[in-house]
Design a protein around this motif. Structure first.
Motif, PDB file in Angstrom:
ATOM      1  N   ASP A  87       0.733  -1.246  -0.027  1.00 61.84           N
ATOM      2  CA  ASP A  87      -0.144   0.022  -0.248  1.00 61.84           C
ATOM      3  C   ASP A  87       1.132   1.349  -0.200  1.00 61.84           C
ATOM      4  OD1 ASP A  87      -2.274  -1.438  -0.149  1.00 61.84           O
ATOM      5  OD2 ASP A  87      -2.664  -1.318   2.081  1.00 61.84           O
ATOM      6  N   ILE A  88       2.115   1.349   0.529  1.00 65.03           N
ATOM      7  CA  ILE A  88       3.031   2.343   0.732  1.00 65.03           C
ATOM      8  C   ILE A  88       3.320   2.513  -0.630  1.00 65.03           C
ATOM      9  CG2 ILE A  88       4.995   3.156   1.489  1.00 65.03           C
ATOM     10  CD1 ILE A  88       4.420   1.983   4.181  1.00 65.03           C
ATOM     11  N   VAL A  89       3.808   1.249  -1.385  1.00 63.91           N
ATOM     12  CA  VAL A  89       4.632   1.593  -2.850  1.00 63.91           C
ATOM     13  C   VAL A  89       3.590   2.009  -3.687  1.00 63.91           C
ATOM     14  CG1 VAL A  89       5.748   0.500  -4.665  1.00 63.91           C
ATOM     15  CG2 VAL A  89       6.144  -0.318  -2.295  1.00 63.91           C
ATOM     16  N   ALA A  90       2.257   1.752  -3.640  1.00 59.89           N
ATOM     17  CA  ALA A  90       1.097   1.912  -4.399  1.00 59.89           C
ATOM     18  C   ALA A  90       0.633   3.346  -4.214  1.00 59.89           C
ATOM     19  CB  ALA A  90       0.103   0.920  -4.347  1.00 59.89           C
ATOM     20  N   GLN A  91       1.183   4.083  -3.211  1.00 58.31           N
ATOM     21  CA  GLN A  91       0.894   5.317  -2.598  1.00 58.31           C
ATOM     22  C   GLN A  91      -0.489   5.353  -2.061  1.00 58.31           C
ATOM     23  OE1 GLN A  91       2.158   8.578  -5.392  1.00 58.31           O
ATOM     24  NE2 GLN A  91       4.405   7.747  -5.260  1.00 58.31           N
ATOM     25  N   ASP A 112       1.053  -1.913 -14.295  1.00 63.16           N
ATOM     26  CA  ASP A 112       0.832  -2.000 -12.629  1.00 63.16           C
ATOM     27  C   ASP A 112       2.275  -1.743 -11.886  1.00 63.16           C
ATOM     28  OD1 ASP A 112       0.709  -3.065 -10.115  1.00 63.16           O
ATOM     29  OD2 ASP A 112      -1.171  -4.149 -10.725  1.00 63.16           O
ATOM     30  N   PRO A 113       2.238  -0.627 -11.239  1.00 68.18           N
ATOM     31  CA  PRO A 113       3.497  -0.312 -10.469  1.00 68.18           C
ATOM     32  C   PRO A 113       4.018  -1.420  -9.522  1.00 68.18           C
ATOM     33  CG  PRO A 113       1.570   1.129  -9.686  1.00 68.18           C
ATOM     34  CD  PRO A 113       1.105   0.350 -10.943  1.00 68.18           C
ATOM     35  N   VAL A 114       2.922  -1.949  -8.899  1.00 66.83           N
ATOM     36  CA  VAL A 114       3.471  -2.933  -7.953  1.00 66.83           C
ATOM     37  C   VAL A 114       4.247  -4.247  -8.618  1.00 66.83           C
ATOM     38  CG1 VAL A 114       2.873  -4.562  -6.173  1.00 66.83           C
ATOM     39  CG2 VAL A 114       1.917  -2.085  -6.261  1.00 66.83           C
ATOM     40  N   LYS A 115       3.409  -4.744  -9.706  1.00 69.07           N
ATOM     41  CA  LYS A 115       3.912  -5.788 -10.237  1.00 69.07           C
ATOM     42  C   LYS A 115       5.302  -5.495 -11.081  1.00 69.07           C
ATOM     43  CE  LYS A 115      -0.388  -8.060 -12.018  1.00 69.07           C
ATOM     44  NZ  LYS A 115      -1.411  -8.296 -13.077  1.00 69.07           N
ATOM     45  N   ARG A 116       5.344  -4.310 -11.463  1.00 68.34           N
ATOM     46  CA  ARG A 116       6.897  -3.741 -11.927  1.00 68.34           C
ATOM     47  C   ARG A 116       7.935  -4.012 -10.845  1.00 68.34           C
ATOM     48  NH1 ARG A 116       5.365   1.684 -15.519  1.00 68.34           N
ATOM     49  NH2 ARG A 116       4.437   0.733 -17.315  1.00 68.34           N
ATOM     50  N   LEU A 117       7.590  -3.356  -9.766  1.00 70.87           N
ATOM     51  CA  LEU A 117       8.784  -3.460  -8.625  1.00 70.87           C
ATOM     52  C   LEU A 117       8.761  -4.831  -8.245  1.00 70.87           C
ATOM     53  CD1 LEU A 117       7.778  -0.363  -6.568  1.00 70.87           C
ATOM     54  CD2 LEU A 117       9.763  -0.771  -8.370  1.00 70.87           C
ATOM     55  N   ALA A 119      14.724  -1.181  -0.430  1.00 71.49           N
ATOM     56  CA  ALA A 119      13.715  -0.785   0.362  1.00 71.49           C
ATOM     57  C   ALA A 119      13.668   0.454   0.640  1.00 71.49           C
ATOM     58  CB  ALA A 119      13.928  -1.804   1.678  1.00 71.49           C
ATOM     59  N   ARG A 120      14.663   1.198   1.058  1.00 71.42           N
ATOM     60  CA  ARG A 120      14.596   2.504   1.091  1.00 71.42           C
ATOM     61  C   ARG A 120      13.960   3.575   0.202  1.00 71.42           C
ATOM     62  NH1 ARG A 120      19.497   4.948   4.338  1.00 71.42           N
ATOM     63  NH2 ARG A 120      17.942   6.477   4.518  1.00 71.42           N
ATOM     64  N   THR A 121      14.316   2.727  -1.275  1.00 72.87           N
ATOM     65  CA  THR A 121      14.028   3.622  -2.455  1.00 72.87           C
ATOM     66  C   THR A 121      13.022   3.162  -3.081  1.00 72.87           C
ATOM     67  OG1 THR A 121      15.742   2.426  -3.670  1.00 72.87           O
ATOM     68  CG2 THR A 121      16.393   4.347  -2.617  1.00 72.87           C
ATOM     69  N   GLN A 122      11.928   2.403  -2.267  1.00 74.77           N
ATOM     70  CA  GLN A 122      10.884   1.585  -3.129  1.00 74.77           C
ATOM     71  C   GLN A 122       9.991   2.768  -3.781  1.00 74.77           C
ATOM     72  OE1 GLN A 122      10.169  -1.188  -4.027  1.00 74.77           O
ATOM     73  NE2 GLN A 122       9.923  -2.774  -2.537  1.00 74.77           N
ATOM     74  N   MET A 123       9.682   3.870  -3.121  1.00 75.04           N
ATOM     75  CA  MET A 123       8.916   4.796  -3.640  1.00 75.04           C
ATOM     76  C   MET A 123       9.553   5.691  -4.891  1.00 75.04           C
ATOM     77  SD  MET A 123       6.688   6.173  -0.281  1.00 75.04           S
ATOM     78  CE  MET A 123       8.398   5.783   0.804  1.00 75.04           C
ATOM     79  N   LEU A 124      10.952   5.483  -4.562  1.00 72.70           N
ATOM     80  CA  LEU A 124      11.649   6.547  -5.464  1.00 72.70           C
ATOM     81  C   LEU A 124      11.814   5.832  -6.953  1.00 72.70           C
ATOM     82  CD1 LEU A 124      14.539   7.963  -3.862  1.00 72.70           C
ATOM     83  CD2 LEU A 124      12.368   9.116  -4.446  1.00 72.70           C
ATOM     84  N   ARG A 125      11.772   4.443  -6.726  1.00 74.94           N
ATOM     85  CA  ARG A 125      11.968   3.231  -7.867  1.00 74.94           C
ATOM     86  C   ARG A 125      10.367   3.434  -8.726  1.00 74.94           C
ATOM     87  NH1 ARG A 125      12.920  -2.106  -5.477  1.00 74.94           N
ATOM     88  NH2 ARG A 125      13.274  -2.917  -7.433  1.00 74.94           N
TER      89      ARG A 125
END
Length: 226
Positions: A24-28, A128-133, A161-167
């Motif tokens: 949920d954090i990665v998917a914003q 899908d951003p989550v599938k991509r990561l 892990a620390r750059t998940q959102m940046l990725r």
């Protein structure tokens, strides 16, 4: 129920919440700087406060959550300078991992890396951003295993892990997904097909440099309100 049975039951549940909250954090679903209210998280994931607190501690260790005095847990934010520093570390470590993979990987590990690259192509096409990561994380798992250096793997997983959102921000840049596939194709060819350590090192460096440029450009644009 025995104490050991309780522990066996609680641990998978905690990991489920960790995975769900990380997703949920990665998917914003939760934005950087947003407070993570325990009661709301308990209701959202249908678990106790104890499980939520354990999950938050794990995500804090990954750098996705920060504990703020007199405020509690919130989604971590990164400054542009912090992001630059992390990408510098990632570039150095990934280039070494690619080079070592080309030197050390077995034939089975090379085949697996090629298969993981195919999964990345499908994930990038999905949008899908989550599938991509997730696909990229599985690719890196294979790369780290073939590199044969657990310390590189440990440090890079922490950086990722620390750059998940940046990725995710980087991959959302128009045209970046297509370029990512091309860059990882080169890494795969150099590491697992040609088995050229120097070319693998360069390919990894260039991939991280391009990802950093996309993410940092997007961060500056958001900072300026554009």
């Amino acid at each position: 129920m025995t104490t050991d049975a309780v522990r066996r039951t609680a641990a998978p549940l905690r990991q489920e919440v960790v995975n769900a909250l990380r997703h949920d954090i990665v998917a914003q679903e939760f934005r950087p700087g947003e407070r993570l209210v325990e009661s709301m998280l308990c209701e959202r994931y249908s678990v106790s406060r104890t499980v939520v607190r354990e999950a938050l501690r794990q995500l804090e260790s990954e750098g996705l959550v920060r504990m703020i005095a007199n405020r509690g847990p919130e989604v971590a934010t990164l400054s542009i300078r912090e992001a630059q520093s992390l990408y510098e570390v990632r570039r150095a470590l990934e280039s070494l991992a690619g080079s070592l993979f080309a030197e050390r990987a077995t034939g089975v590990q090379c085949t697996e890396l090629v298969a993981r690259f195919s999964a990345i192509k499908s994930a990038m096409a999905s949008g899908d951003p989550v599938k991509r990561l997730e696909a990229k994380d599985r690719y890196y798992d294979a790369l780290f295993e073939g590199a044969g250096n657990p310390e590189i793997a440990r440090m890079l997983r922490s950086v990722h892990a620390r750059t998940q959102m940046l990725r995710n921000l980087s991959l959302a840049t128009p045209g970046r997904a297509v370029r990512t596939v091309a860059e990882i194709a080169r890494i795969t060819a150099a590491s697992a097909v040609i088995r050229d350590p120097e070319d693998a090192r360069i390919a990894c460096e260039e991939h991280v440099t391009a990802a950093a440029h996309a993410a940092l450009t997007a961060m500056r644009r958001l900072e300026n309100g554009n």
